[in-house]
Scaffold this active site. Structure first.
Site, short mmCIF file in Angstrom:
data_model
loop_
_atom_site.label_atom_id
_atom_site.label_comp_id
_atom_site.label_asym_id
_atom_site.label_seq_id
_atom_site.Cartn_x
_atom_site.Cartn_y
_atom_site.Cartn_z
N HIS A 133 18.58 16.64 9.62
CA HIS A 133 18.61 15.73 8.47
C HIS A 133 17.24 15.06 8.34
CE1 HIS A 133 19.54 12.81 5.56
NE2 HIS A 133 19.46 11.79 6.38
N SER A 151 24.87 8.34 8.05
CA SER A 151 24.99 6.99 8.58
C SER A 151 26.44 6.58 8.64
CB SER A 151 24.21 6.01 7.71
OG SER A 151 22.83 6.22 7.88
N GLU A 188 27.18 10.59 -1.93
CA GLU A 188 27.40 9.15 -1.87
C GLU A 188 27.18 8.56 -3.27
OE1 GLU A 188 24.39 6.43 -0.55
OE2 GLU A 188 23.77 7.19 -2.50
N ASP A 219 0.87 -1.17 0.00
CA ASP A 219 0.00 0.00 0.00
C ASP A 219 0.91 1.24 0.00
OD1 ASP A 219 -1.74 2.05 0.41
OD2 ASP A 219 -2.87 1.07 2.01
N ARG A 262 15.48 -1.29 11.83
CA ARG A 262 15.15 -0.37 12.92
C ARG A 262 16.40 0.20 13.60
NH1 ARG A 262 9.73 -0.83 14.76
NH2 ARG A 262 8.62 -2.16 13.34
N CYS A 298 24.79 10.75 4.37
CA CYS A 298 23.99 11.95 4.13
C CYS A 298 24.58 13.22 4.73
CB CYS A 298 22.58 11.76 4.68
SG CYS A 298 21.66 10.48 3.80
N ASN A 328 14.30 12.13 0.24
CA ASN A 328 15.59 12.37 0.91
C ASN A 328 16.68 12.58 -0.13
OD1 ASN A 328 17.90 12.35 2.48
ND2 ASN A 328 17.75 10.18 3.04
N THR A 382 18.55 1.83 12.31
CA THR A 382 18.85 3.15 11.76
C THR A 382 18.23 4.28 12.60
OG1 THR A 382 16.91 3.05 10.34
CG2 THR A 382 18.97 2.34 9.37
#
Lengths: 132, 354
Positions: free
Chosen positions: B239, B301, B81, B29, B204, B113, B271, B206
């Site tokens: 960010h 990251s 990146e 969805d 998760r 980022c 992003n 992250t």
């Protein structure tokens, strides 16, 4: 074209680098070493000139049978553009469908990828145009 | 003598794909996914755009707004990146294309980022130490990306493209950068190995130990150092890997929605990785008035955050913003594409001879 030939044309392709006759003040693209109006008098009196990158479409065509490397952009637009300074330049118009381009449309220069020498070779960059 | 932002410019590719069109392909969805992530659309680069072309456009728009001779720029750093070459700098392409070459230093940076904000810090360092031995009066920091998410991965809803450039210097400063601080740890929340097309992430992982921890530590240390609290800032920008995280961290730090919303750009275009927080900052500067205070914190990251305490100066009243598109104008020109055009544009189709 080889790497060196592209490299020699960088100023022309990156920044619409041409020349200007300091006698009659006409600008030329691509660069000339002698002014076709002032002839011999202009020798040594031509200076570098960067076109501002604004102009109008004077004619255009829609390409369906692409040049190598342009398959993913079909159909794409090639146009002759009269730059503000007066010179004509051939360029691609990007970011719009062919139905939006008209003779007389105002365009501005953008910086884009022109081609690449395969997946491991160099990438060539330069001017294209889009509608203002 | 203060140092800070002299000019800035933004470039965002025109094409847009919507979450519902991504979800339809993968049996998800998509509309609900977009809502959960607070992403309404993401920008997609044209086939002839990459991090270098986007960086050049952002840099040119930055220089259009000020009367600074490109030859006076002493350093260019491009954070990304998705540099088009593994070896051969994007920064040298930008240097040539804006007329800053050849008497300058230039390099590419990579830190997920936050590579663009590392560039801002490097530029500030050079400018603040400028003397006869390091004669650098202006330096350009760029964040530019055409990031990719693997087909069917959650990242595909957010990974987008865009770029922003900040010209830093001592003179004609529109916003002083009064403090910058960072927080760095070895946290493997997101990575891409050499030669791999798509990145991987720790699901998760992250969130809490990565994004939230690093931004919170940086922002709180910055405010302690400045003796400020959330109420002392007109704007805060963080960010934006999605449109949800920056609101969550902002509120956790004590900021109100009206301080956060101007810097929130990911809901409109996804992003933009190295450009993400910096585009939010650009949108704030599009609207800011003299005396406004901004807290800006990036996150990359791997992992780290760079924070900036920024004070808008009177010079912003004389700044020629109108010579280049404002952020909201720039992102308003979306051309919708479907998933099949998207996979063609993003080079996900294996062609004959490949």
């Amino acid at each position: 074209m080889g790497v060196a030939r592209y490299w020699r044309q960088q100023d022309q392709r990156y920044n619409l680098g041409g020349s200007k006759c300091t006698i009659c003040n006409r600008e030329f693209f691509p660069s000339r070493t002698m002014c076709p109006i002032c002839h011999r008098r202009s020798l040594g009196k031509m200076e570098k000139y960067h076109f501002k990158g604004f102009g109008k479409v004077t004619s255009f065509t829609v390409v369906h049978d692409p040049a190598p490397g342009y398959r993913s952009q079909v159909p794409y637009i090639l146009a002759t553009i009269e730059l503000e300074e007066g010179d004509l330049v051939l360029g691609q118009i990007v970011d719009c469908p062919p139905s939006e381009v008209e003779i007389g449309s105002d365009v501005e220069m953008v910086f884009r990828k022109l081609s690449e020498e395969g997946k491991s070779g160099t990438i060539q960059y330069g001017y294209k145009f889009r509608l203002k | 003598m203060g140092s800070g932002i002299v000019s800035y410019g933004v470039y965002v590719p025109r094409y847009r794909i919507y979450p519902k069109d991504i979800g339809r392909i993968w049996g998800q969805d998509g509309a609900a996914m977009g809502k959960a992530l607070n992403i309404n659309a993401k920008s997609v680069p044209a086939p002839d755009e990459d991090a270098a072309t986007i960086a050049v456009m952002a840099a040119r728009r930055t220089l259009l707004r000020v009367d600074v001779d490109p030859q006076e720029i002493g350093a260019i750093f491009v954070g990304s990146e998705s540099h088009p070459y593994a070896v051969k700098p994007t920064a040298s392409i930008v240097s040539e294309a804006i007329g800053a070459a050849p008497h300058l230093t230039a390099a590419d940076l990579e830190f997920a980022c936050k590579a663009g904000t590392v560039g801002m810090q490097a530029c500030l360092g050079l400018i603040n130490s400028s003397n006869k031995n390091i004669p650098i009066d202006y330096a350009l920091a760029i964040g530019s990306d055409t990031s990719q998410g693997a087909p069917g991965n959650a990242l595909e809803y957010s990974a987008s493209a865009g770029g922003v450039a900040f010209l830093l210097g001592h003179e004609k400063v529109i916003a002083d950068i009064e403090l910058t601080m960072s927080y760095t740890t070895d946290t493997p929340d997101f990575w891409r190995r050499e030669g791999m097309k798509y990145p991987s992430h720790g699901e998760r992982f992250t969130g809490k130990p990565a994004y939230f921890k690093h931004i919170q530590e940086t922002a709180e240390k910055m405010m302690r150092s400045m003796g400020t609290g959330p109420q002392d800032y007109e704007y805060a920008v963080f960010h934006q890997p999605n449109g949800k995280f920056p609101i969550t961290i902002g509120k956790k730090l004590g900021f109100k929605m009206e301080q956060i919303e101007t810097g929130l750009i990911t809901p409109y275009i996804g992003n933009t990785y190295s450009a993400s927080m910096m585009i939010g900052l650009a949108n704030i500067l599009d609207k800011a008035k003299p005396g406004d205070r901004i807290l800006a914190v990036s996150y990359g990251s791997g992992a780290g955050s760079d924070g900036f305490h920024i004070v808008v100066k009177d010079e912003i009243e004389r700044f020629a913003r109108e010579r280049s598109p404002l952020v909201m104008e720039e992102i308003s020109h979306g051309i919708p594409i479907d998933y099949s055009i998207y996979v063609k544009f993003r080079d996900k189709i294996k062609m004959e001879g490949e």
